[in-house]
Structure formats: C-alpha cells, structure tokens
Enzyme design. Structure first.
Site, PDB file in Angstrom:
ATOM      1  N   CYS A 287      33.977  40.189  36.457  1.00 33.04           N
ATOM      2  CA  CYS A 287      33.237  40.732  35.442  1.00 33.04           C
ATOM      3  C   CYS A 287      31.623  40.481  35.661  1.00 33.04           C
ATOM      4  CB  CYS A 287      33.516  40.350  34.094  1.00 33.04           C
ATOM      5  SG  CYS A 287      33.112  38.490  33.736  1.00 33.04           S
TER       6      CYS A 287
ATOM      7  N   CYS B 123      30.439  36.998  35.562  1.00 33.48           N
ATOM      8  CA  CYS B 123      30.483  36.142  36.798  1.00 33.48           C
ATOM      9  C   CYS B 123      29.173  36.486  37.754  1.00 33.48           C
ATOM     10  CB  CYS B 123      31.414  36.673  37.655  1.00 33.48           C
ATOM     11  SG  CYS B 123      33.256  36.217  36.780  1.00 33.48           S
TER      12      CYS B 123
ATOM     13  N   CYS C  40      36.641  28.022  83.778  1.00 36.49           N
ATOM     14  CA  CYS C  40      37.608  27.232  83.400  1.00 36.49           C
ATOM     15  C   CYS C  40      37.571  26.656  81.985  1.00 36.49           C
ATOM     16  CB  CYS C  40      37.338  25.922  84.399  1.00 36.49           C
ATOM     17  SG  CYS C  40      35.765  24.907  83.876  1.00 36.49           S
TER      18      CYS C  40
ATOM     19  N   CYS D 166      34.280  25.603  80.461  1.00 38.79           N
ATOM     20  CA  CYS D 166      33.553  26.708  80.035  1.00 38.79           C
ATOM     21  C   CYS D 166      33.781  27.281  78.539  1.00 38.79           C
ATOM     22  CB  CYS D 166      33.712  27.856  81.027  1.00 38.79           C
ATOM     23  SG  CYS D 166      32.997  27.526  82.634  1.00 38.79           S
TER      24      CYS D 166
ATOM     25  N   ASP E  91      67.982  35.255  52.381  1.00 35.90           N
ATOM     26  CA  ASP E  91      67.873  36.104  51.221  1.00 35.90           C
ATOM     27  C   ASP E  91      69.078  37.100  51.338  1.00 35.90           C
ATOM     28  OD1 ASP E  91      67.136  37.257  48.484  1.00 35.90           O
ATOM     29  OD2 ASP E  91      66.379  38.824  49.662  1.00 35.90           O
TER      30      ASP E  91
ATOM     31  N   ASP F 200      62.604  39.632  52.219  1.00 33.90           N
ATOM     32  CA  ASP F 200      62.143  41.105  52.402  1.00 33.90           C
ATOM     33  C   ASP F 200      60.573  40.965  52.513  1.00 33.90           C
ATOM     34  OD1 ASP F 200      61.532  40.742  49.955  1.00 33.90           O
ATOM     35  OD2 ASP F 200      62.645  42.314  48.927  1.00 33.90           O
TER      36      ASP F 200
ATOM     37  N   ASP G 141      60.146  37.965  47.859  1.00 38.39           N
ATOM     38  CA  ASP G 141      60.407  36.525  48.325  1.00 38.39           C
ATOM     39  C   ASP G 141      59.011  36.043  48.659  1.00 38.39           C
ATOM     40  OD1 ASP G 141      63.281  36.691  47.974  1.00 38.39           O
ATOM     41  OD2 ASP G 141      63.394  38.220  49.805  1.00 38.39           O
TER      42      ASP G 141
END
Length: 807
Positions: A19, A22, A87, A90, A499, A700, A704
């Site tokens: 808001c 804030c 390598c 680096c 589930d 799913d 969950d």
C-alpha cells in the site's frame, strides 16, 4: 558542501510493498539516512529514486536498508557467455570476481562456459559486471533470447580455432616426433636434418609462440590478477623446455651438453591443443538436449487476421490470434482449441508415445505435432510464456547450477595450481641437488613433467558435465529437474509419499453405481435425472461425475428451482417440487434422514474403493451413488519398482480409511495415511523426516504445494502446460508415476557418474604427479595424459545418454 555533480542518483525496484503507507515508510527511512540527499518512492511503479553521496553511502547499503525494513530489492538475472576460460581454476576466478561485486551473485559453469548472474541494478548494472570479467582477462557477452545462434557460432568458432591450431602445430611437430623416436629407438635411416638443433628451433618456435600464444596470453592475465590456472602450468613447463633447448643450441659447448628438448615443448603444446579440440567437441554434445528442445519450435504459424489467412514467423504470433493447424504440422504456440478435433503427438513434452485426443475447449501445446484433422485454436501463451520456452529455461537453469558434491572440486581447484608449481620446484631442487647432483637437464625434465601432468580441468569438468547430460536426458523424457542439488538429493530418497487423487488415480471420478434404496422414489433413471439436475450448479469433481454420467445416458436434467452448496458435505436443492439432499452421512444426520439401515450397502461400495454419496428425497433415503476414481494402468508397476529399489511407499489422501485402503490394495501399498486435510499433508511429511527418512512427495503441484515444498524432493506429476510450478523440485510432464522411478534412477546414475569422474580425476593427479616427480614419466607422455584426461571425463559423462528408463 557537496556540489550537484558529486551527488549520484540511482533507481531500483522495491518489492513487497502492499500500500501507499509501505512506500511512505521506505521513503522516510531512505531520506533520513546519512549521505542521502533525497528519496522518492513510487508505490504505483514500485520504484525508488535516491540521490546520494557515494563517498558516504553506497548502493549496497541502500539496498540493505530496504531489506531491513522487511521489503526486497528486485534483482535481475542475466546469462553471460564467458570466453577465454581454459580450466576449472579460470571458472573459479571469474566466479570469485563476480561475487566480489556489490549485490552480485554468480555461478560460472566451465562445461557450458556460461555465467548465470543475479544482480541488483541498485548496486551494479550488467555493463559493470561484464567489464569486471573483461578486466581480469576474459570476455563476457550477454546471451539473450535471440542469442542462441550467436552462441552456437561462437562454439563452432572455438572448435575451428583449436582444430586449425592443432593441425598447424601437428604438421610442424611431425619431424620433431620422428626425431624423438629416432633418439628413443636409435634409428639410423632417418634424414639427418631432423637431428639439427637449428632445424628443430625453426620448427618449434612457431609452435611455441603462435600455436602456444593462447596459453601465454591467458597466463599473463591470470598472473596479473594474482591468480593461477592450467595455462600457467603449460606456459611455464613448455617455456622451460624451449628456453633450455635454445640455450643448448647456441651455447651447448659452454654448457657441456648437446641434447635439446624442442620436441618436448612442441609435442606438449600439440597434444594439449588436440585435447582441447576434442574436449570442445565433446562439451558441445553435452548440451544437445537444449539444441533438440529448441529445434522442436515451429518456425511459422498460419493465422487469421482481418478475415485473411496468412503465414507469419512464430515470434510475431500474439495472444488472441486464431491459428489454423493442418495434419502433420507442428502447433506453433500454446492455446485452446476452438473448432475441429484431432489427435496430438505430445511425446516431446511427456515422453508418452500414444497421441492424445483433443476436442473443442482442450488445451494444445506449442511444438507438439498434429496427427489427424485440421483445427483452429486461439493462442493463449506465446514467446517466453509457452510450455516449451519454460522447459528450456528450466533445463538451462539446471545445467548452469551446481550440485553440492561439486564443492569439494571447487575447493581443490582453488589451491591446485599453486600447489603443483610448488611441487614442481621442489622436484627440480631435489633432483638437482640430491637425486642426480648437478644434472640440470634431468631436473628440468622432471620439473616440466610435473607441471604438465597436473590438470585441474578434469576435476572441474567432473560434476557439471554429468549434471548437464543428466538433466538433458531427463528433459528429453519429460522429467524437468530444477537444479543439480535436486538431482543429487533424489538418489538419497528412501521414503516416497504419493498423493492419491490425480497421482495414483486418474483424478477424474466417474459414477459407477446408483443403488435405489426406495423404489417409490422413482426408477434408477429418474433418480439420476434428479441428482444430475441438483449437481449442475456445483464445480466439485464428484458433482461433475454425476452430470457427466447423465449426459452419457442421453438425459437432459432440468435446472434446480433452488440450490445451495454445503462445503465439505454436499448439496441441497429443490427439484420438481421435491426437497433433495445429496452428500455425506453427516449431511443426512444434520437433516434427520435415516440412513444407517443401509450401512452394509455403503460399506460394500467403499470396500471396492468407491466414494459413496447418499441421496435423500423429501427426508427419506432414496439412493446411493458410488463414484470411483480409477487407478492408472501404470501405478501398480511404478509402486512395485519403487519398492524393489528399497524405497518405502506411502499413500496420502483425504478420503475415508476404507476407501483409501481399497485403492492402496490395488497398487500394493501397505502404508496409508487417510482422512488427511490438504493443510495437514506437510505435517505428515515432516513426521517421516523426523523419523530419519529422506522423503520424496509426489502430488499434483497445486493442492499439494505445502507438502511438496516441505519434502526433501517434491515431484509435481501431470502438470500439463504449467511446467514452472514453484513448489516442486522435479516436474514430470506426464501423469505417469513411472516418471518418479525414472527420476530416481537418473539421479542414481548421474551421481554414480559424477563419483566416477571425481575418482578418476583425483586418482589421475594423485598418481600422476608423484610418478612424474620420481622421474618415471616423459614430459611428452605427461602432456598426452593431461590432454586426454578432460576428454575422458566428458566422454564418461556422455554415457548418461544411455540410461534406461521404464517405459
């Protein structure tokens, strides 16, 4: 007093403001901070504009103040291609430099030669980040959505460079190789010119300073910034051999020796260039999964605009466009089918080989293939929002991430080169003063061998290449893994919580039984019409099952005269002048309906895994409706596979225990958590974790979410186009539970592969360096071994492409 030119202004995004109050709070705090001249915070745009004295307060402190207030400073993410790295040392240096910048967090992947940086524009912008990389001797360029072709071009350019330099070096090295064999096997029929030190000097010099210039340049930048990497070792070792040989060629009589080692420096450079060429080719293969995914995208779309059918590039398709797709064509973007029907090959997303039937109202996914009829659909997601684009982003993020097991390699790589240089110097000293006193040549050879045999590349490539191939292999089979840490963690799982609805079962309840309890209430057909009419206004899955059954029977139920949904219990409606109740036992009890005399019939239905609804008319029990959510064909196979892998399998559901145990019995699950509310699923996962289990939760991905986030590894199953679900660590594009089995198998195979790579990389150096220091290894053979160590690690990682999945 500071002048206006000494005051700097920065702007940054503030997150978490709900808001205007804030915004006022943030603005007040910033404006009141010492060193801030003024601050303005716009709630509507979420932007803070701050004028400050950089000598008294920096952008990072301003961001910290905002965060201390409980808000956030929006960070941006960018992907950079880093050039010039040779390598792991680096990569470690670039990563250290990135993370030293204020507000910047970066991960550098030596295998992909990319850096993923997260930064706050308030503290450091992208231009400064790239400049910081350039300052330490590397190149940095942003990879954008359209930059993939440029990236491919850069990769091919690198491969061509190493190939050309190797060929250039190999041609010049051939006479030197003959010289080496001539000296080794005392051959007498070779051309005498190859024994001439000046001829060897002419051949070795362009190899040293043309083909080898890459190592000198890289070593210079690294040393200038007080670092060390593989190029330092190569430059130091080959220069020592070359410089000594030059000295012998011109001043051999004074030194007291005529034996030169031009072939050593030249062949080391040649072999290392060959190794880098093969490594670059092999690394390109590790990212083939991304290339395949990008190649799936349709190039054009046939859209209808202003009543005209036109073909346009796919990146010009807009949300809301109506698109025509003919048989055999790729669907260009995601959308909803408006007209027609078809079977769609979605194997690129799900790994499922069977086409999926689509009708009006169904979703279609971009890059899938239309197998049957012509249809029209409305575009709902385009560009970066399509399922394919999200998949590519997930795979790219995963391939750029670091698994926890890589920390060991990172620590070792950071100290590796300085330690090797120290060992090489000690080796020289011990041989020159103790092992073979005064023999400078032998001491120098062993010094060079130690420098050349040591290679941090294999160690640095051990983990990221396996992660790249593993996550890519998963993506090709509909398994999207968010990062290396989840790929690593999945192999530790010893308990899986499944589930029930939509995971073990299809998640689409169907009405299987309608048992008439009171024949005076009407026939089975009459009661189905009444029940469907009452449920027309409900969105509950059980209600949809009743309505769908009536439609299948060709019945047209009337709308209810009155309707009220009673959450968690059922519905109350007035149909054809009769009071109708349809729902749970508790709903009947609260309305004075006698149902308990039918308890045996209810229990019989529940023993078969069916959810029972009681239907009452005018206060009397009239019928029992049994609704079943059928088990997927592959669920039992998947559960059995998990159990054979030594994983404890649990089923969790909100259904009553009798129904839950009936479903569990069908798939051979012994551990059942029944009558669990969605908000309590996470608590059940925590209980298992407290008992010492490493828990995977499979659901799913929406209902969950708390449990998925709580579990050690969350699997979202059958999420369709919603691939970017935040709660899950691993997303399975198909609804097949065997994807969980395949994910764990892939994790185990990848971790086994990483451990093999780390073992051989560590053993290689642990054995190779002492062997070289003891004088048992020629610098040329040391160079060959170093060159091929990285290639062997990458090649081993590529074996993950052959991981067998359950189909």
């Amino acid at each position: 007093m500071k002048t206006e030119t000494e005051i700097e202004k920065i702007e940054f995004k503030v997150t978490g403001m709900s808001c205007a109050a804030c915004a006022a709070r943030v603005e007040k705090k910033l404006a009141g901070t010492d060193g801030v001249q003024s601050a303005t915070v716009n709630f509507a745009t979420g932007t803070a504009a701050v004028k400050h004295d950089p000598a008294r307060i920096g952008p990072d402190r301003l961001a910290e103040i905002v965060e201390q207030l409980g808000y956030g400073v929006l960070k941006e993410k960018a992907e950079l291609r880093i050039t010039g790295m040779t390598c792991a040392a680096c990569a470690a240096r670039v990563e250290k430099r990135l993370n030293s910048l204020p507000g910047v967090q970066g991960i550098v992947n030596i295998a992909t030669e990319k850096a993923v940086v997260e930064f706050s524009p308030a503290t450091t912008d992208l231009r400064q980040i790239m400049q910081a990389v350039t300052d330490i001797g590397y190149g940095a360029e942003e990879i954008n959505a359209g930059g993939m072709d440029a990236e491919k071009e850069a990769r091919e350019r690198e491969i061509r460079w190493f190939r050309n330099m190797f060929l250039f070096s190999a041609v010049l090295s051939l006479p030197l190789l003959l010289y080496m064999f001539g000296m080794l096997f005392r051959l007498t029929n070779l051309p005498q010119i190859i024994y001439n030190p000046y001829f060897q000097l002419v051949l070795a010099t362009p190899i040293q300073f043309v083909a080898g210039w890459h190592f000198y340049r890289d070593a210079y930048h690294v040393l200038k910034n007080k670092g060390a990497n593989m190029s330092v070792l190569v430059a130091l070792g080959t220069t020592a051999a070359y410089a000594y040989s030059v000295a012998v060629a011109f001043f051999g009589n004074y030194i007291g020796t005529e034996e030169v080692y031009f072939e050593t420096s030249a062949l080391i450079i040649t072999l290392i260039l060959l190794g880098r060429f093969l490594e670059a080719v092999a690394k390109g293969k590790t990212s083939e999964a991304i290339k395949k995914l990008m190649g799936l995208q349709a190039k054009t779309a046939r859209v209808i605009r202003d009543s005209q059918e036109m073909e346009i590039p796919v990146d010009q398709v807009m949300v809301g466009d109506v698109i025509i797709v003919r048989p055999g064509e790729k669907i260009p973007v995601d959308g909803v089918l408006l007209e027609g029907y078809s079977s769609i090959d979605e194997s690129m997303l799900t790994g499922e080989s069977l086409p999926v039937d689509k009708k009006v109202g169904d979703t279609v996914i971009g890059a899938t293939i239309n197998k049957l009829g012509t249809f029209k659909f409305k575009a709902t997601k385009v560009g970066r929002d399509t399922a394919l684009a999200q998949i590519i982003r997930i795979v790219e993020d995963a391939q750029g991430s670091k698994a926890p097991i890589q920390r060991l390699a990172d620590v070792i790589s950071g100290y590796f080169v300085p330690v090797v240089v120290a060992i090489a110097l000690i080796t020289f000293g011990l041989w020159y003063f103790i092992g073979d006193p005064g023999n400078f040549t032998w001491a120098l050879i062993n010094f060079t061998a130690v420098l050349v045999i040591a290679c941090p590349c294999a160690l640095g490539l051990a983990t990221p290449t396996s992660i790249m191939v593993g996550t890519g292999r998963g993506a090709e089979n509909g398994i999207l893994i968010k990062g290396g840490e989840y790929l690593e963690r999945a192999q530790k799982i010893n308990a899986i919580v499944l589930d029930k609805t939509g995971t073990i079962t299809r998640g689409e309840p169907t009405l299987t039984d309608l048992v008439v309890l009171d024949s005076s209430a009407g026939s089975e057909r009459d009661l189905l019409v009444l029940a469907a009419g009452a449920e027309k206004g409900s969105e509950h899955p059980l209600a949809r099952a009743v309505v769908q059954k009536a439609e299948e029977e060709g019945l047209k139920p009337a709308d209810p005269e009155q309707f009220a949904a009673i959450p968690g219990h059922g519905v109350r409606a007035k149909m054809q002048g009769r009071e109708l109740l349809l729902g749970t036992r508790k709903l009947m009890e609260e309305n004075g309906v006698q149902w308990d005399i039918h308890e045996s019939k209810i229990e019989e239905l529940e023993r078969h895994g069916k959810t029972v609804m009681i239907m009452a008319l005018d206060g009397r029990a009239a019928a029992l409706l049994g609704v079943a959510d059928t088990v997927k064909e592959t669920s039992a196979e998947a559960v059995q596979a998990l159990q054979q892998m030594g994983i404890e399998v649990w089923m969790i559901t909100g259904d009553n225990r009798r129904t839950a145990e009936a479903i569990a019995a069908q798939v051979s699950i012994n551990n059942v958590l029944a009558e669990i509310l969605p908000e309590d699923k996470a608590n059940e996962v925590q209980k298992l974790q407290r008992s010492g289990k490493v828990v995977g939760m499979v659901g799913d991905g929406i209902n969950d979410a708390p449990a998925l986030a709580t579990a050690d590894v969350g699997f979202a199953v059958g999420t369709g186009t919603d691939v970017a679900i935040e709660a899950a660590d691993i997303t399975l594009m198909s609804g097949d539970l065997r994807g969980v089995v395949n994910s764990i198998r892939l994790s185990r195979a990848t971790m086994r592969n990483i451990k093999q790579n780390l073992f051989w990389a560590l053993i290689y150096n642990t054995v190779g360096i002492p062997v070289a220091a003891l004088g048992f290894l020629s610098p040329v053979f040391a160079g060959a071994a170093m060159a091929f160590s990285s290639v062997s690690v990458v090649s081993n990682a590529l074996r993950l492409k052959r991981v067998k999945f359950q189909q």
